[in-house]
Structures are given as C-alpha cells and as structure tokens.
Motif scaffolding. Structure first.
Motif, short mmCIF file in Angstrom:
data_model
loop_
_atom_site.label_atom_id
_atom_site.label_comp_id
_atom_site.label_asym_id
_atom_site.label_seq_id
_atom_site.Cartn_x
_atom_site.Cartn_y
_atom_site.Cartn_z
N ALA A 51 -11.56 -5.34 4.38
CA ALA A 51 -12.97 -5.12 4.02
C ALA A 51 -13.45 -3.72 4.41
O ALA A 51 -14.59 -3.37 4.15
CB ALA A 51 -13.83 -6.18 4.69
N GLY A 52 -12.58 -2.94 5.05
CA GLY A 52 -12.95 -1.57 5.35
C GLY A 52 -12.99 -1.19 6.82
O GLY A 52 -13.20 -0.02 7.14
N ARG A 53 -12.80 -2.15 7.72
CA ARG A 53 -12.78 -1.79 9.14
C ARG A 53 -11.59 -0.87 9.39
O ARG A 53 -10.52 -1.05 8.84
CB ARG A 53 -12.66 -3.02 10.01
N SER A 54 -11.80 0.10 10.25
CA SER A 54 -10.75 1.07 10.58
C SER A 54 -9.58 0.38 11.29
O SER A 54 -9.79 -0.41 12.20
CB SER A 54 -11.33 2.16 11.47
N MET A 55 -8.37 0.68 10.83
CA MET A 55 -7.17 0.12 11.45
C MET A 55 -6.67 1.04 12.55
O MET A 55 -6.56 2.24 12.33
CB MET A 55 -6.04 0.00 10.41
N PRO A 56 -6.33 0.49 13.71
CA PRO A 56 -5.71 1.32 14.75
C PRO A 56 -4.37 1.86 14.25
O PRO A 56 -3.70 1.24 13.42
CB PRO A 56 -5.51 0.35 15.92
N LYS A 57 -3.99 3.01 14.77
CA LYS A 57 -2.75 3.65 14.34
C LYS A 57 -1.53 2.73 14.47
O LYS A 57 -0.71 2.68 13.54
CB LYS A 57 -2.52 4.95 15.11
N PRO A 58 -1.36 1.97 15.57
CA PRO A 58 -0.19 1.09 15.65
C PRO A 58 -0.14 0.05 14.52
O PRO A 58 0.93 -0.26 13.99
CB PRO A 58 -0.32 0.41 17.01
N VAL A 59 -1.31 -0.47 14.13
CA VAL A 59 -1.34 -1.45 13.04
C VAL A 59 -0.98 -0.77 11.72
O VAL A 59 -0.21 -1.31 10.92
CB VAL A 59 -2.74 -2.13 12.95
N ARG A 60 -1.51 0.44 11.48
CA ARG A 60 -1.15 1.19 10.26
C ARG A 60 0.36 1.44 10.20
O ARG A 60 0.98 1.31 9.15
CB ARG A 60 -1.89 2.53 10.22
N GLU A 61 0.94 1.81 11.34
CA GLU A 61 2.37 2.10 11.36
C GLU A 61 3.19 0.84 11.11
O GLU A 61 4.18 0.86 10.38
CB GLU A 61 2.78 2.73 12.69
N LEU A 62 2.79 -0.28 11.71
CA LEU A 62 3.49 -1.54 11.45
C LEU A 62 3.37 -1.93 9.98
O LEU A 62 4.34 -2.36 9.37
CB LEU A 62 2.95 -2.65 12.35
N LEU A 63 2.19 -1.77 9.41
CA LEU A 63 1.99 -2.07 8.00
C LEU A 63 2.94 -1.22 7.15
O LEU A 63 3.61 -1.73 6.26
CB LEU A 63 0.53 -1.82 7.61
N ARG A 64 3.00 0.06 7.45
CA ARG A 64 3.88 0.96 6.70
C ARG A 64 5.35 0.56 6.84
O ARG A 64 6.07 0.45 5.85
CB ARG A 64 3.69 2.40 7.18
N LEU A 65 5.78 0.31 8.07
CA LEU A 65 7.19 -0.02 8.30
C LEU A 65 7.59 -1.33 7.64
O LEU A 65 8.63 -1.42 6.98
CB LEU A 65 7.47 -0.09 9.80
N VAL A 66 6.76 -2.35 7.81
CA VAL A 66 7.12 -3.69 7.33
C VAL A 66 6.90 -3.83 5.82
O VAL A 66 7.77 -4.34 5.11
CB VAL A 66 6.34 -4.77 8.11
N HIS A 67 5.74 -3.41 5.34
CA HIS A 67 5.40 -3.71 3.95
C HIS A 67 5.68 -2.58 2.96
O HIS A 67 5.78 -2.83 1.77
CB HIS A 67 3.93 -4.13 3.85
N ILE A 68 5.82 -1.35 3.43
CA ILE A 68 6.15 -0.26 2.52
C ILE A 68 7.62 0.12 2.64
O ILE A 68 8.33 0.19 1.66
CB ILE A 68 5.23 0.96 2.77
N GLU A 69 8.06 0.35 3.87
CA GLU A 69 9.47 0.71 4.09
C GLU A 69 10.39 -0.51 4.05
O GLU A 69 11.60 -0.37 4.01
CB GLU A 69 9.62 1.43 5.43
N GLN A 70 9.80 -1.70 4.08
CA GLN A 70 10.56 -2.96 4.01
C GLN A 70 11.56 -3.11 5.15
O GLN A 70 12.71 -3.52 4.95
CB GLN A 70 11.27 -3.09 2.65
#
Length: 103
Positions: free
Chosen positions: A40-59
């Motif tokens: 909904a737009g709340r700012s994500m902490p950097k560790p959450v952004r990195e986990l999202l990138r690693l798990v869901h983008i980098e697979q």
C-alpha cells in the motif's frame, strides 16, 4: 526514493509471480499484514527490500545458502579472480541453456 525502489514494486512482483500475499511475504519472513502495508506504499526497510530481491527476483532459495558459500565466493573474487570469472561465465552459460530448454 532510490532507483531500485522504482523497480521493486512488491505488488507487481507478487502478481507477476501469481502468488497471494501470504505465499509471497512469508517466504521472506514478513507477515501478510506487514506485506499488505508495504504494497500500500509504506516504506520497506532495506533488509526487507534485499530479501524481496534475492528471493523473488533473483530466485535464490535462502534455505540452501550458507555463510560458507559467501566466504568461498569472497575468497575466489579476491584470491583467484580468473577462476572466479571463468566459473561465473560457465554458470551463466548453463543458466541460459536451462532457460532456453524450459521455454
């Protein structure tokens, strides 16, 4: 806002993967309600952004990654740079071949 934030729209990534919020967010240790707030737009902490990138983008399957893996990578990068580059090229080539076969 950082450039990476523009590309890490969690709702779009989740929908592209065909996952519901529970499936998507629990893979990175975030509750469904917390993930809903990020979507909904709340700012994500950097560790959450990195986990999202690693798990869901980098697979990357985080359950298979060990600290030792990072130690080995760092050793190869600093002490065996040519071997590291060669292994990296081979791994990318294998991944491309796998992608071509699966599509």
């Amino acid at each position: 806002m950082k450039i990476l934030d523009l590309f890490l729209n969690p709702r779009e990534i989740r929908q592209r993967l065909g996952m519901n919020q529970q499936q998507f967010w629990t893979q990175i240790g975030v509750t469904q309600s917390g993930g809903s707030r990020y979507e909904a737009g709340r700012s994500m902490p950097k560790p959450v952004r990195e986990l999202l990138r690693l798990v869901h983008i980098e697979q990357i399957d985080l359950s298979r990654v060990k600290k030792e893996d990072f130690e080995i990578i760092e050793y190869l990068k600093t002490q065996q740079a040519q071997l590291y580059q060669s292994l990296r090229r081979d791994a990318r080539s294998m991944q491309r071949q796998t992608d071509e076969v699966s599509h």
